[in-house]
Design an enzyme around this catalytic site. Sequence first.
Site, PDB file in Angstrom:
ATOM      1  N   ASP A 159     -55.515 -77.012  66.096  1.00  0.00           N
ATOM      2  CA  ASP A 159     -56.334 -75.927  66.644  1.00  0.00           C
ATOM      3  C   ASP A 159     -56.619 -74.853  65.603  1.00  0.00           C
ATOM      4  O   ASP A 159     -55.784 -74.546  64.745  1.00  0.00           O
ATOM      5  CB  ASP A 159     -55.580 -75.311  67.832  1.00  0.00           C
ATOM      6  CG  ASP A 159     -56.345 -74.195  68.496  1.00  0.00           C
ATOM      7  OD1 ASP A 159     -57.420 -74.475  69.058  1.00  0.00           O
ATOM      8  OD2 ASP A 159     -55.882 -73.038  68.461  1.00  0.00           O
ATOM      9  N   GLU A 214     -60.068 -78.865  64.446  1.00  0.00           N
ATOM     10  CA  GLU A 214     -61.060 -78.023  65.111  1.00  0.00           C
ATOM     11  C   GLU A 214     -61.471 -76.965  64.088  1.00  0.00           C
ATOM     12  O   GLU A 214     -60.761 -76.000  63.864  1.00  0.00           O
ATOM     13  CB  GLU A 214     -60.488 -77.362  66.362  1.00  0.00           C
ATOM     14  CG  GLU A 214     -61.541 -76.612  67.148  1.00  0.00           C
ATOM     15  CD  GLU A 214     -61.065 -75.274  67.707  1.00  0.00           C
ATOM     16  OE1 GLU A 214     -61.836 -74.645  68.445  1.00  0.00           O
ATOM     17  OE2 GLU A 214     -59.949 -74.852  67.375  1.00  0.00           O
TER      18      GLU A 214
END
Length: 586
Positions: free
Chosen positions: A283, A326
């Site tokens: 993330d 990401e």
Amino acid sequence: MDAYRFLGAHLTENGAYFRTFAPGASAIALIGEFNDWQETEMHKIHDGHFWECYVEHAAAGMMYKYRIYGRDGRCIDHCDPYGFGMELRPNSASLIRDMDAYQFHDKKWMQSRSDCKNEPLNIYEIHMGSFRKPSQQADDWYTYEEMADILIPYLKETGYNYVELMPLNEYPCDESWGYQSTGFFSPTSRYGTADQLKAFVDQCHQNEIGIIMDFVPVHFAVDDYALGSYDGTALYEYPHNAVGVSEWGSCNFMHSRGEVRSFLQSAANYWLSEYHMDGLRMDAISRAIYWQGDPGRGVNMNAVSFLKYMNQELKTLHPTAILSAEDSTSYPGVTKAVSEGGLGFDYKWDMGWMNDTLDYFRTEPQYRSRDYHKLTFSMMYYYDDRFLLPLSHDEVVHGKATILQKMSGDYDGKFPQARAFYMYMYAHPGKKLNFMGNEIGHFREWDEKREQDWNLLDYPAHQNFYRFMTDLNHLYLEHPAFYENDFEKEGFQWLDCHQEDKCIYAFERTSKQERIAALFHFSDKEQKAYTFTIPNAKKLELLLCSNDERYGKTAVPTQTSLMPEKDRYSIDLPPFSAVYYLIHES
């Protein structure tokens, strides 16, 4: 990579060793169920930065904390940074776990799995607590094992071969969805124990379903019982707020410190090794690459170095595991090998494709000619990295509207556009990710406290859309032209990308075994006798039509086979439609 095998609580035949890293502490005491929460002194070992004690009769399932005395005289009771289990919020004690108790039965899967670069990768992203719920109570959840019985049949029916789980590390605030962690080695107790999570993974593997877990290597929760000021100093975080506090109000990891790198590398390896996870989606990587995620502030070379080393070591230990980033930046080489100067990820989320495509479909049809090349731009940079096309939870929250809602027009007009949109997505090069509920045409934005609105399937429009998505998913899995050459230039070629006034696009996907032509018409005006050319094609056989009568009342007859006239094909294209044709060369 294996610091967790030493630090934390480790069972023996008659008790357990407890070890923690706290160089700034003046004293540490262990408190827990095994000593009636009275202090057991811990002693310095090795270089004096590590603390240890042994407790007889400490057993699996017992709770404990470290009472850490700082050099300023203050003391705080902390959970174990390397603890393998934790209490449910608002409680915060760590739990002793026997990590050797569960025996996996997924040897066949583990030996045959791959990183899917030349194979189909169709990911269903879920939030474990709101996919299905036993009741309407916000904190009533199915266990990991119960979810296996619910989720696995659904994935197999709908045609997803991987599931991505939003963070399962322990976290105190439901609304953070797990992205602000207090227990990086602790599966959240919301859904059960470590062994129950292992059983869930095991069952998925025995049904040929891979699992990717969200992993957060950039920041952590501010709660004082966790990592913040762990030993009375800024041990894991930056000492200055200018770079130490993230945009979410959490603490940024200080990746220049060896102990921080060891902690995160060990955590990543832990999930892949101990739980047989098939990959990690990392993330907020843009916030690691650039200071505070801002290219204007420059590259954070220490964090970049950390990512390179961690990814390289993870791929050495787990060569078939999937590492995806990401990352919304244009930083070069995210998916190049570290030995070639890259960051070493297998895949990068194509946030540019996602934003451009959704913006195009939000636009009213009469203006799409102006934005025509929003849908061609992705192929201008596509081969710079290995991309995954994401329609994640982030696109259906905070006032952004659901995927179906984003389609322009009224209720009835959204469905044919969404079908054509998804056919464009699944034919476009790149692996696929779809968030739960998108496949049934969810109209309510996602809320972690409520299960998905499965009653929508009682309505014909949503049932038809679900049938379409199921057919599309299975077609993707069955036809190698859609995935085999995802990252090779010979796997894709434009047939027509200059129909600005008509909003028509056509391209070909190719594998060793087959060729598929994909045609898209995103205007609200019917197009009669659209003509196009395909090299070395003798016949086209229909594979899928978005306006098939099985999918809704907008059905318009579509030619099931096409024969060329003087090397050109002609087809009538209804408004908001897409078709796939299998190309026959003889």
